[in-house]
Design an enzyme around this catalytic site. Structure first.
Site, PDB file in Angstrom:
ATOM      1  N   HIS A  34       1.513  11.611   3.250  1.00  0.00           N
ATOM      2  CA  HIS A  34       1.338  13.063   3.235  1.00  0.00           C
ATOM      3  C   HIS A  34      -0.121  13.354   3.528  1.00  0.00           C
ATOM      4  O   HIS A  34      -0.925  12.432   3.732  1.00  0.00           O
ATOM      5  CB  HIS A  34       1.793  13.657   1.900  1.00  0.00           C
ATOM      6  CG  HIS A  34       1.189  12.966   0.721  1.00  0.00           C
ATOM      7  ND1 HIS A  34      -0.142  13.079   0.395  1.00  0.00           N
ATOM      8  CD2 HIS A  34       1.721  12.123  -0.199  1.00  0.00           C
ATOM      9  CE1 HIS A  34      -0.402  12.376  -0.671  1.00  0.00           C
ATOM     10  NE2 HIS A  34       0.707  11.762  -1.057  1.00  0.00           N
ATOM     11  N   GLU A  35      -0.464  14.638   3.496  1.00  0.00           N
ATOM     12  CA  GLU A  35      -1.814  15.076   3.850  1.00  0.00           C
ATOM     13  C   GLU A  35      -2.900  14.364   3.015  1.00  0.00           C
ATOM     14  O   GLU A  35      -4.000  14.115   3.503  1.00  0.00           O
ATOM     15  CB  GLU A  35      -1.867  16.602   3.680  1.00  0.00           C
ATOM     16  CG  GLU A  35      -2.945  17.309   4.442  1.00  0.00           C
ATOM     17  CD  GLU A  35      -3.184  16.855   5.879  1.00  0.00           C
ATOM     18  OE1 GLU A  35      -2.207  16.635   6.638  1.00  0.00           O
ATOM     19  OE2 GLU A  35      -4.361  16.710   6.252  1.00  0.00           O
ATOM     20  N   GLY A  36      -2.572  14.022   1.775  1.00  0.00           N
ATOM     21  CA  GLY A  36      -3.540  13.315   0.926  1.00  0.00           C
ATOM     22  C   GLY A  36      -3.932  11.983   1.549  1.00  0.00           C
ATOM     23  O   GLY A  36      -5.114  11.647   1.679  1.00  0.00           O
ATOM     24  N   HIS A  37      -2.925  11.194   1.973  1.00  0.00           N
ATOM     25  CA  HIS A  37      -3.212   9.903   2.615  1.00  0.00           C
ATOM     26  C   HIS A  37      -3.974  10.097   3.923  1.00  0.00           C
ATOM     27  O   HIS A  37      -4.898   9.349   4.235  1.00  0.00           O
ATOM     28  CB  HIS A  37      -1.912   9.170   2.970  1.00  0.00           C
ATOM     29  CG  HIS A  37      -1.046   8.826   1.797  1.00  0.00           C
ATOM     30  ND1 HIS A  37       0.174   9.434   1.575  1.00  0.00           N
ATOM     31  CD2 HIS A  37      -1.212   7.938   0.797  1.00  0.00           C
ATOM     32  CE1 HIS A  37       0.730   8.919   0.495  1.00  0.00           C
ATOM     33  NE2 HIS A  37      -0.090   8.016   0.002  1.00  0.00           N
ATOM     34  N   GLN A 154      -6.743   4.695 -11.490  1.00  0.00           N
ATOM     35  CA  GLN A 154      -6.638   3.572 -10.554  1.00  0.00           C
ATOM     36  C   GLN A 154      -8.017   3.295  -9.926  1.00  0.00           C
ATOM     37  O   GLN A 154      -8.423   2.141  -9.779  1.00  0.00           O
ATOM     38  CB  GLN A 154      -5.607   3.931  -9.478  1.00  0.00           C
ATOM     39  CG  GLN A 154      -5.580   3.013  -8.275  1.00  0.00           C
ATOM     40  CD  GLN A 154      -4.370   3.260  -7.409  1.00  0.00           C
ATOM     41  OE1 GLN A 154      -3.267   2.835  -7.748  1.00  0.00           O
ATOM     42  NE2 GLN A 154      -4.527   3.918  -6.278  1.00  0.00           N
ATOM     43  N   SER A 186       1.766  14.528  -3.270  1.00  0.00           N
ATOM     44  CA  SER A 186       2.237  13.251  -3.805  1.00  0.00           C
ATOM     45  C   SER A 186       3.513  12.872  -3.080  1.00  0.00           C
ATOM     46  O   SER A 186       4.323  13.748  -2.736  1.00  0.00           O
ATOM     47  CB  SER A 186       2.538  13.406  -5.301  1.00  0.00           C
ATOM     48  OG  SER A 186       3.349  12.339  -5.746  1.00  0.00           O
TER      49      SER A 186
HETATM   50  O1  PAF Z   1      -2.132   4.392  -4.806  1.00  0.00           O
HETATM   51  C1  PAF Z   1      -1.240   3.707  -4.266  1.00  0.00           C
HETATM   52  O2  PAF Z   1      -0.472   4.169  -3.423  1.00  0.00           O
HETATM   53  C2  PAF Z   1      -1.064   2.252  -4.686  1.00  0.00           C
HETATM   54  O3  PAF Z   1      -1.296   2.080  -6.041  1.00  0.00           O
HETATM   55  C3  PAF Z   1      -1.945   1.281  -3.859  1.00  0.00           C
HETATM   56  C4  PAF Z   1      -3.431   1.532  -4.089  1.00  0.00           C
HETATM   57  C5  PAF Z   1      -1.615   1.427  -2.391  1.00  0.00           C
HETATM   58  C6  PAF Z   1      -1.663  -0.171  -4.282  1.00  0.00           C
HETATM   59  O4  PAF Z   1      -0.335  -0.511  -4.053  1.00  0.00           O
END
Ligand code: PAF
Length: 282
Positions: A34-37, A154, A186
């Site tokens: 999505h836009e976040g990625h 994370q 998300s």
């Molecule tokens: O944030 C995520 O999508 C996952 O935890 C990651 C960092 C790709 C590790 O699998």
């Protein structure tokens, strides 16, 4: 855009780029982009010469009763988006490729802070994340890696093991990308019905309300937290998993918000568990 499926393929690609003097940026993802990625990928493109994105739903970070099988997967759609975002290479291995027979080494960050927030709710989750991210950084020979603030804990875990294990990579945290409504982007938003999506707005609304109170001078952490809890409890479809305010990035308990802090929440909307956070400058 090159597609790499095996460890050998990504190793030779990244070695070739390194030999050519390129700065390599890594964007680890589990797909369903999505836009976040895509913001992470564009940021990586702006700050490095070559962007390697990984698309891998990592089984090791899911608990037995979590959504590993149901996790959304759309590799073709993801590739189209990544190509537009300027990604140079995509690493898309199978679980067997990442965890072949005999695999038995894990990265376990043991600090108390890993047991809070999502770490408390999802035992083993960060061990799985730390293990796969370590392996991806090594395979990609990454100089910089990019992660979203939405998964702020994370990022704290990754920064900790990168420092502790002296891994030569720079970790970049990119701000949360939201829909116009305020809902944090998300991959799990696609589980929500229209009614649930409306109800999910309570996450950002409650955080905004608390931030307004903090900006207005309220610094007692328990009082700010109560504002969030009260707002979420007004939404019948919402069930709180946690609402916490900790120092950031240490994630330690604080009585007053007089230094950088994070308001972090996890809320179930129907069956879907959503997280969100806001970082406050103390
Ligand atoms: O944030 C995520 O999508 C996952 O935890 C990651 C960092 C790709 C590790 O699998």
């Amino acid at each position: 855009m090159v597609i790499l499926r095996t460890q050998d393929e990504i190793k030779s690609y990244s070695l070739e780029m390194k030999k050519a003097g390129k700065v390599i940026g890594l964007v680890p993802t589990m797909g369903a982009l999505h836009e976040g990625h895509l913001t992470l990928m564009r940021e990586a493109k702006a700050k490095t010469d070559v962007v390697i994105a990984s698309v891998f739903v990592n089984p090791v970070q899911f608990g037995p009763n979590e959504d590993f099988d149901a996790y959304p997967r759309d590799f073709e759609g993801d590739c189209q988006k990544m190509e537009k975002a300027g990604v140079d290479a995509v690493f898309h291995p199978t679980p067997e490729e990442m965890y072949p027979d005999g695999f038995c080494t894990y990265v376990n960050v043991e600090g108390e802070f890993t047991k809070r927030l999502c770490g408390g709710q999802r035992p083993g989750h960060f061990r799985g994340v730390a293990t796969v991210v370590t392996k991806l950084i090594n395979l990609a020979r990454a100089d910089k890696a990019f992660f979203g603030q939405k998964d702020a804990q994370q990022v704290c875990v990754i920064r900790r093991f990168v420092e502790d294990l002296a891994i030569p990579v720079e970790i970049n945290m990119v701000p949360i990308v939201r829909e116009e409504s305020g809902l944090a982007r998300s991959s799990r938003n696609m589980y929500l019905s229209a009614k649930e999506k409306e109800a999910a707005l309570v996450l950002s609304r409650s955080l905004n309300k608390a931030k307004e109170a903090f900006d207005g001078g309220l610094t007692k952490a328990s009082a700010v937290k109560q504002i969030i809890v009260d707002e979420i409890n007004k939404e019948p479809l919402a069930a709180i998993d946690y609402v916490e305010i900790y120092s950031f990035p240490e994630l330690e308990e604080i009585e007053y918000i007089n230094r950088e802090a994070i308001m972090a929440i996890a809320v179930k909307i129907g069956k879907t568990r959503l997280i969100d956070n806001v970082i406050l400058e103390g």
